[in-house]
Design a protein around this motif. Structure first.
Motif: not given
Ligand code: NAP
Length: 361
Positions: A15-26, A92-97
């Motif tokens: 598995v992988a996480i997109l947007g891994a650096t944000g709060l949900v990604g963490q 866990a990407l920002d919704s804008s992207v």
């Protein structure tokens, strides 16, 4: 069970996480560190972070330590060719992207489990909460069968963080008594706005009575979740919801005060029993992240409270209290859900676990 190889050992998915650096990604990184079915092999984020180690790119905000193995991962740009060999992608990407990026991954054949809002109301994307509407997984099977390039990718969304707690509490009442309408007033934690999120000058010693877009989501998403997937289409639940959303100076945990008009009369005791006796409809799959109970009803007059109750069931359990008659509608209560666990990363993990258990991923 499809989660086992022939020799009975769990078959692990990469598995992988997109947007891994944000709060949900963490929160994903934390909950995947020792996951029995999933092995985290890659993380992605924006061009600001790509090329750096995860430890450098991310401002780690959780109480638990950043897992050593992940800290050395090099953050990748969020394009499918960078994630070859990965089976499941958590977004866990920002919704804008998120909308375009998630579509690219699904079209490239990935199983995408998203926290972001852009695809939630798509005609073939389920907003899945295994405790509530596991049958909506059929919509993702349909996506997979219909994929144009034979790659069988699909997108499964989880609900807005405040919608999640609400629908888990409403489902037993819908089943037992029917719901005509509900009024909900939320007090939502600052982590719900991501990092850095709400400026300290706005939130310290304050309550902000507006969260952009949130009330619309709370009045529409639950109708899809509590509705039916029938003959290849979603039919929304027939009830009316009214929401007022507030940002409060709490780190994690969304509290909500809810009043409900039922279709059949019920006493507060009957409503309390329906909530406390509610059983997970997917208990038979023994999903690794599932708590013992989806809902715990607290008896103390002053509970639930975010600081004391948000980690109930490791953050996967909704706590409910103050169940009593409502002078305006029929019954009212207070509910609490952990916004980055059951309301976000944990909800996606449960969705992926159900998809694996059902043979979709
Ligand atoms: P956040 O802390 O702001 O994190 C956003 C993530 O998106 C970061 O990893 C960021 O990477 C990445 N990103 C931003 N622009 C990008 C781009 N152009 N390409 C690739 N990656 C990009 O937000 P969050 O609170 O974790 O929320 C993540 C998603 O979950 C949002 O869609 C949010 O609406 C949803 N959600 C949040 C909660 C919650 O309680 N927080 C609950 C439910 C759903 P960089 O670090 O490189 O900028």
């Amino acid at each position: 069970m499809t989660v086992e190889d022939g020799d009975g050992r769990p078959r692990r998915r990469t598995v992988a996480i997109l947007g891994a650096t944000g709060l949900v990604g963490q929160r994903f990184v934390e909950r995947l560190a020792d996951h029995p079915w999933f092995e985290l092999v890659a993380v992605g984020a924006s061009s600001r972070s790509a090329g750096q180690t995860y430890a450098r790119a991310c401002s780690w905000k959780l109480d638990t330590a950043l897992p050593d193995a992940v800290s050395a991962f090099v953050v990748r740009p969020c394009v499918p060719r960078e994630f070859e060999g990965v089976q499941i992608v958590f977004s866990a990407l920002d919704s804008s992207v998120a909308g375009d990026i998630e579509s690219e991954f699904a079209n490239a054949g990935f199983a995408v489990f998203t926290n972001a809002s852009p695809h939630r109301m798509d005609a073939d994307v389920p907003v899945l909460i295994p405790f509530v509407n596991p049958d909506h997984l059929e919509a993702a099977f349909a996506q997979s069968r219909a994929s144009k390039n034979g790659r069988s990718g699909f997108i499964i969304a989880n609900a807005n963080c405040a919608s999640t707690g609400l629908v888990v509490a409403l489902r037993p009442l819908q089943q037992a008594f029917g719901i005509d309408s509900a009024l909900v007033v939320t007090m939502q934690a600052v982590s719900g706005a991501g990092y850095p999120g709400v400026p300290a000058m706005d939130i310290v010693d304050n309550v902000v009575p507006y969260i952009p877009g949130e009330e619309d989501k709370l009045e529409s998403e639950p109708l899809k979740i509590l509705g039916e997937w029938r003959n290849g289409a979603f039919r929304p639940a027939e009830m009316t919801l009214s929401a007022q959303c507030n940002r409060v100076c709490v780190r994690d945990g969304h509290l909500a005060c809810c009043s409900v008009k039922l279709r059949r009369p019920a006493t507060a005791d009957e409503v309390r029993d329906a909530l406390s006796q509610y059983e997970s409809p997917v208990a038979q799959y023994k999903l690794p992240s599932a708590p013992a109970s989806p809902i715990v009803v607290l008896s103390a007059d002053d509970r639930p409270q975010p600081r004391l109750d948000r980690d109930c069931g490791r953050g996967y359990t909704i706590t409910v209290g103050r169940v009593r008659a409502c002078t305006l509608l029929d019954v009212k209560f207070t509910l609490l859900s952990h916004n980055t666990v059951i309301g976000a990363a944990g909800g996606s993990l449960l969705n992926a676990e159900l998809a694996v258990a059902r043979g979709l991923a």
